[in-house]
Write a protein that holds these residues in place. Structure first.
Motif, PDB file in Angstrom:
ATOM      1  N   SER A  52       1.161  48.301  26.063  1.00 39.17           N
ATOM      2  CA  SER A  52       2.261  49.009  25.419  1.00 39.17           C
ATOM      3  C   SER A  52       2.316  48.596  23.958  1.00 39.17           C
ATOM      4  N   PHE A  53       2.590  49.562  23.089  1.00 46.11           N
ATOM      5  CA  PHE A  53       2.750  49.232  21.676  1.00 46.11           C
ATOM      6  C   PHE A  53       3.967  48.342  21.439  1.00 46.11           C
ATOM      7  N   TYR A  54       4.899  48.350  22.390  1.00 42.95           N
ATOM      8  CA  TYR A  54       6.095  47.509  22.270  1.00 42.95           C
ATOM      9  C   TYR A  54       5.862  46.073  22.731  1.00 42.95           C
ATOM     10  N   CYS A  55       4.768  45.837  23.408  1.00 44.07           N
ATOM     11  CA  CYS A  55       4.513  44.528  24.032  1.00 44.07           C
ATOM     12  C   CYS A  55       3.951  43.537  23.007  1.00 44.07           C
ATOM     13  N   PRO A  56       4.648  42.417  22.735  1.00 41.70           N
ATOM     14  CA  PRO A  56       4.137  41.447  21.761  1.00 41.70           C
ATOM     15  C   PRO A  56       2.833  40.791  22.192  1.00 41.70           C
ATOM     16  N   HIS A  57       2.644  40.594  23.499  1.00 41.72           N
ATOM     17  CA  HIS A  57       1.387  40.003  23.978  1.00 41.72           C
ATOM     18  C   HIS A  57       0.225  40.984  23.784  1.00 41.72           C
ATOM     19  N   PHE A 117       1.183  49.970  16.577  1.00 36.78           N
ATOM     20  CA  PHE A 117       1.610  48.645  17.024  1.00 36.78           C
ATOM     21  C   PHE A 117       2.650  48.050  16.072  1.00 36.78           C
ATOM     22  N   GLU A 118       2.351  48.082  14.790  1.00 39.88           N
ATOM     23  CA  GLU A 118       3.231  47.442  13.814  1.00 39.88           C
ATOM     24  C   GLU A 118       4.600  48.112  13.763  1.00 39.88           C
ATOM     25  N   ALA A 119       4.646  49.428  13.836  1.00 37.60           N
ATOM     26  CA  ALA A 119       5.920  50.140  13.816  1.00 37.60           C
ATOM     27  C   ALA A 119       6.718  49.897  15.099  1.00 37.60           C
ATOM     28  N   ALA A 120       6.029  49.903  16.242  1.00 37.49           N
ATOM     29  CA  ALA A 120       6.725  49.667  17.514  1.00 37.49           C
ATOM     30  C   ALA A 120       7.290  48.259  17.580  1.00 37.49           C
ATOM     31  N   GLN A 121       6.548  47.277  17.070  1.00 37.98           N
ATOM     32  CA  GLN A 121       7.028  45.902  17.077  1.00 37.98           C
ATOM     33  C   GLN A 121       8.294  45.744  16.228  1.00 37.98           C
TER      34      GLN A 121
END
Length: 212
Positions: A52-57, A117-121
């Motif tokens: 997931s793009f929201y997943c930090p791992h 990834f960067e935007a979702a984080q």
């Protein structure tokens, strides 16, 4: 002559030590580094990552440790890595799954992946329009995005991602499967002495399971 002979001997011993060290390295063990989830392998050799793009791992795996890329580089010619997005993390997850399906259909995964990834984080996505802006900023035309986002091909890829996540009972990400038969256990690599060792063991486990 003696100096040359000594140097040759040291080189030979060094090579022997390297071979022995490799030979002594423990192979990944079922129940530790991986589990068998199906009896029969998939028809094609492949590694599937659910993320997931929201997943930090997942972010760390992809952008910090670059594990998917290292897996790609280690794959034999008859195998491939496929990455599928999941719907259960973050408020725009379903839209991101659809957008990732479009990226796959257009072959632009590597162009948009980092920005997504960067935007979702940062929790920057409020709607599909925000996601569209990432695509258009990274080389995808508005026409291609608008024509593709709800196309038959993209609908099929969305359904495939959702169905496979259900079939494999995905509850957490990143989750890696090899040949549809084995799942890697991240906890099984927790005894690694360094990040580099963890990465190497993880990638080596994937290639080990591809040949199993």
């Amino acid at each position: 002559m003696k100096k040359f002979a000594l140097k040759s001997a040291l080189v030979a011993l060094s090579a022997l030590f390297t071979v022995n060290s490799t030979a002594l390295a423990a192979a990944p063990a079922e129940g530790k580094e991986y589990t068998q989830v199906r009896q029969a392998p998939s028809a094609q050799k492949e590694v599937v990552e659910f993320f997931s793009f929201y997943c930090p791992h997942c972010y760390d795996f992809e952008l910090t440790y670059k594990i998917p890329n290292q897996i790609k580089q280690a794959l034999p010619q008859d195998a491939k890595l496929v990455q599928y997005h999941v719907n259960f993390l973050g408020r725009q997850s379903e839209n991101l799954t659809r957008a990732w399906a479009l990226a796959m259909a257009l072959g632009v995964e590597d162009k948009v992946k980092t920005a997504l990834f960067e935007a979702a984080q940062k929790d920057a996505f409020k709607s599909m329009d925000d996601i569209k802006a990432i695509f258009t900023a990274n080389g995808v035309s508005e026409v291609d995005f608008d024509n593709g986002i709800n196309s038959f091909a993209v609908n099929g890829l969305v359904n495939k991602q959702v169905q496979l996540a259900e079939d494999f009972k995905i509850r957490g990400v990143p989750a890696f499967f090899v040949n549809g038969q084995y799942q890697l256990n991240m906890e099984g690599f927790a005894d690694s002495q360094s990040t580099n060792e963890f990465i190497k063991r993880y990638v080596d486990a994937v290639t080990f399971l591809l040949k199993k």
